[in-house]
Enzyme design. Sequence first.
Site, PDB file in Angstrom:
ATOM      1  N   ARG A 151      12.485  -4.294   2.036  1.00 49.67           N
ATOM      2  CA  ARG A 151      12.384  -2.698   2.055  1.00 49.67           C
ATOM      3  C   ARG A 151      11.190  -2.465   3.163  1.00 49.67           C
ATOM      4  O   ARG A 151      10.069  -2.779   2.929  1.00 49.67           O
ATOM      5  CB  ARG A 151      12.107  -2.287   0.645  1.00 49.67           C
ATOM      6  CG  ARG A 151      13.154  -2.537  -0.164  1.00 49.67           C
ATOM      7  CD  ARG A 151      12.850  -2.255  -1.588  1.00 49.67           C
ATOM      8  NE  ARG A 151      13.860  -2.319  -2.735  1.00 49.67           N
ATOM      9  CZ  ARG A 151      14.820  -1.607  -3.107  1.00 49.67           C
ATOM     10  NH1 ARG A 151      14.758  -0.435  -2.446  1.00 49.67           N
ATOM     11  NH2 ARG A 151      15.721  -2.087  -3.874  1.00 49.67           N
ATOM     12  N   LYS A 177      -0.983   3.235   0.178  1.00 47.17           N
ATOM     13  CA  LYS A 177      -0.178   2.758  -0.970  1.00 47.17           C
ATOM     14  C   LYS A 177      -1.070   1.482  -1.608  1.00 47.17           C
ATOM     15  O   LYS A 177      -1.737   0.685  -0.822  1.00 47.17           O
ATOM     16  CB  LYS A 177       0.974   2.279  -0.411  1.00 47.17           C
ATOM     17  CG  LYS A 177       1.978   3.105   0.159  1.00 47.17           C
ATOM     18  CD  LYS A 177       3.262   2.368   0.798  1.00 47.17           C
ATOM     19  CE  LYS A 177       4.227   3.676   1.135  1.00 47.17           C
ATOM     20  NZ  LYS A 177       5.330   3.058   1.744  1.00 47.17           N
ATOM     21  N   ASN A 191       5.496   4.705  -7.787  1.00 46.98           N
ATOM     22  CA  ASN A 191       6.934   4.500  -7.381  1.00 46.98           C
ATOM     23  C   ASN A 191       7.327   3.040  -7.735  1.00 46.98           C
ATOM     24  O   ASN A 191       6.362   2.009  -7.649  1.00 46.98           O
ATOM     25  CB  ASN A 191       7.094   4.777  -6.086  1.00 46.98           C
ATOM     26  CG  ASN A 191       6.879   5.977  -5.084  1.00 46.98           C
ATOM     27  OD1 ASN A 191       7.206   7.025  -6.117  1.00 46.98           O
ATOM     28  ND2 ASN A 191       6.163   5.887  -4.106  1.00 46.98           N
ATOM     29  N   GLN A 242       1.208   9.737  -7.430  1.00 41.39           N
ATOM     30  CA  GLN A 242       2.437   9.230  -7.772  1.00 41.39           C
ATOM     31  C   GLN A 242       2.628   7.687  -7.899  1.00 41.39           C
ATOM     32  O   GLN A 242       1.917   7.207  -7.092  1.00 41.39           O
ATOM     33  CB  GLN A 242       3.455   9.707  -6.569  1.00 41.39           C
ATOM     34  CG  GLN A 242       4.853   9.889  -6.845  1.00 41.39           C
ATOM     35  CD  GLN A 242       5.570  10.300  -5.699  1.00 41.39           C
ATOM     36  OE1 GLN A 242       5.570  11.474  -5.503  1.00 41.39           O
ATOM     37  NE2 GLN A 242       6.596   9.437  -4.995  1.00 41.39           N
ATOM     38  N   TYR A 291       4.193   0.818  -6.844  1.00 42.15           N
ATOM     39  CA  TYR A 291       3.070   1.051  -5.985  1.00 42.15           C
ATOM     40  C   TYR A 291       2.722   2.577  -6.214  1.00 42.15           C
ATOM     41  O   TYR A 291       3.523   3.410  -6.459  1.00 42.15           O
ATOM     42  CB  TYR A 291       3.591   0.590  -4.473  1.00 42.15           C
ATOM     43  CG  TYR A 291       4.542   1.396  -4.009  1.00 42.15           C
ATOM     44  CD1 TYR A 291       4.426   2.799  -3.266  1.00 42.15           C
ATOM     45  CD2 TYR A 291       5.883   0.994  -4.340  1.00 42.15           C
ATOM     46  CE1 TYR A 291       5.510   3.468  -2.697  1.00 42.15           C
ATOM     47  CE2 TYR A 291       6.975   1.577  -3.644  1.00 42.15           C
ATOM     48  CZ  TYR A 291       6.849   2.727  -2.784  1.00 42.15           C
ATOM     49  OH  TYR A 291       7.721   3.189  -2.330  1.00 42.15           O
ATOM     50  N   HIS A 330       4.445   0.026   6.148  1.00 38.89           N
ATOM     51  CA  HIS A 330       4.637  -1.096   4.987  1.00 38.89           C
ATOM     52  C   HIS A 330       6.047  -1.446   4.909  1.00 38.89           C
ATOM     53  O   HIS A 330       6.898  -0.700   4.794  1.00 38.89           O
ATOM     54  CB  HIS A 330       4.118  -0.423   3.774  1.00 38.89           C
ATOM     55  CG  HIS A 330       4.203  -1.081   2.560  1.00 38.89           C
ATOM     56  ND1 HIS A 330       5.274  -0.945   1.405  1.00 38.89           N
ATOM     57  CD2 HIS A 330       3.537  -2.379   2.006  1.00 38.89           C
ATOM     58  CE1 HIS A 330       5.152  -1.746   0.479  1.00 38.89           C
ATOM     59  NE2 HIS A 330       4.142  -2.738   0.894  1.00 38.89           N
ATOM     60  N   ARG A 359      -1.295 -13.923 -27.723  1.00 40.85           N
ATOM     61  CA  ARG A 359      -0.083 -12.837 -27.871  1.00 40.85           C
ATOM     62  C   ARG A 359       0.475 -12.405 -26.380  1.00 40.85           C
ATOM     63  O   ARG A 359       1.228 -11.736 -26.228  1.00 40.85           O
ATOM     64  CB  ARG A 359      -0.798 -11.525 -28.244  1.00 40.85           C
ATOM     65  CG  ARG A 359      -1.102 -11.643 -29.761  1.00 40.85           C
ATOM     66  CD  ARG A 359      -2.221 -10.487 -30.325  1.00 40.85           C
ATOM     67  NE  ARG A 359      -3.451 -10.531 -29.310  1.00 40.85           N
ATOM     68  CZ  ARG A 359      -4.178  -9.368 -29.099  1.00 40.85           C
ATOM     69  NH1 ARG A 359      -4.172  -8.208 -29.672  1.00 40.85           N
ATOM     70  NH2 ARG A 359      -5.155  -9.530 -28.259  1.00 40.85           N
ATOM     71  N   GLU A 371      -6.759  -4.111 -16.821  1.00 37.23           N
ATOM     72  CA  GLU A 371      -6.859  -2.887 -16.254  1.00 37.23           C
ATOM     73  C   GLU A 371      -6.710  -3.032 -14.766  1.00 37.23           C
ATOM     74  O   GLU A 371      -7.385  -3.440 -13.915  1.00 37.23           O
ATOM     75  CB  GLU A 371      -8.195  -2.193 -16.362  1.00 37.23           C
ATOM     76  CG  GLU A 371      -8.566  -2.106 -17.957  1.00 37.23           C
ATOM     77  CD  GLU A 371      -9.820  -1.605 -17.988  1.00 37.23           C
ATOM     78  OE1 GLU A 371     -11.010  -2.089 -17.123  1.00 37.23           O
ATOM     79  OE2 GLU A 371     -10.326  -1.025 -18.925  1.00 37.23           O
TER      80      GLU A 371
END
Length: 189
Positions: free
Chosen positions: A61, A74, A50, A48, A134, A121, A25, A30
């Site tokens: 970036r 991060k 992002n 949070q 992230y 980063h 499938r 995890e």
Amino acid sequence: MSIQLTRHAIPEILELTPPRFGDHRGFFSETYKRDAFHALGIHNDWVQDNQSFSAEVGTIRGLHFQVPPTPQAKLVRALRGAIFDVAVDLRRGSASYGRWVGVVLSAEKWNQLLVPAGFAHGFMTLQPDTEVLYKVDAPWSRDDERAIRWDDPMIGIAWPDVGQSPTLSDKDRIAMTLEEFASPFNAGE
């Protein structure tokens, strides 16, 4: 199975590869489990998530970070495609100040990079239509957000040659150099 942990030239930069369990499938994984991360000594309180999408190969970036009072760690991974992910040490007094680590993160490799607070980063996309997710352990703050030039010669990042000029935001194009940045980060904090 446990998370595969790889340390790089700057030991605080951790590459983590969680196990994937597949069958006809697809797969299940995890990608973050607090207890498993705590067992590795990683105790960030992620607040949070992002997500970014970059259509073009060679999109850069970064190099982004936040200064106190809202510095961010991060946990970065590629959901689709691949990136060359970079962390630059901004901690004054560190033996690795101004040095960088670069790791290819990809949906295929299923790896992640932990970038602690006190590091800039950034990443370059290596495939079209790349999506990156992230986690951060402090919310975004316009007042505390900073950027250092992706091509700062003092840092000397060896970005991959993707056969074209990088695609950059205006903000990243005019970012300061490491020499211009008065770092509030200190080694050992």
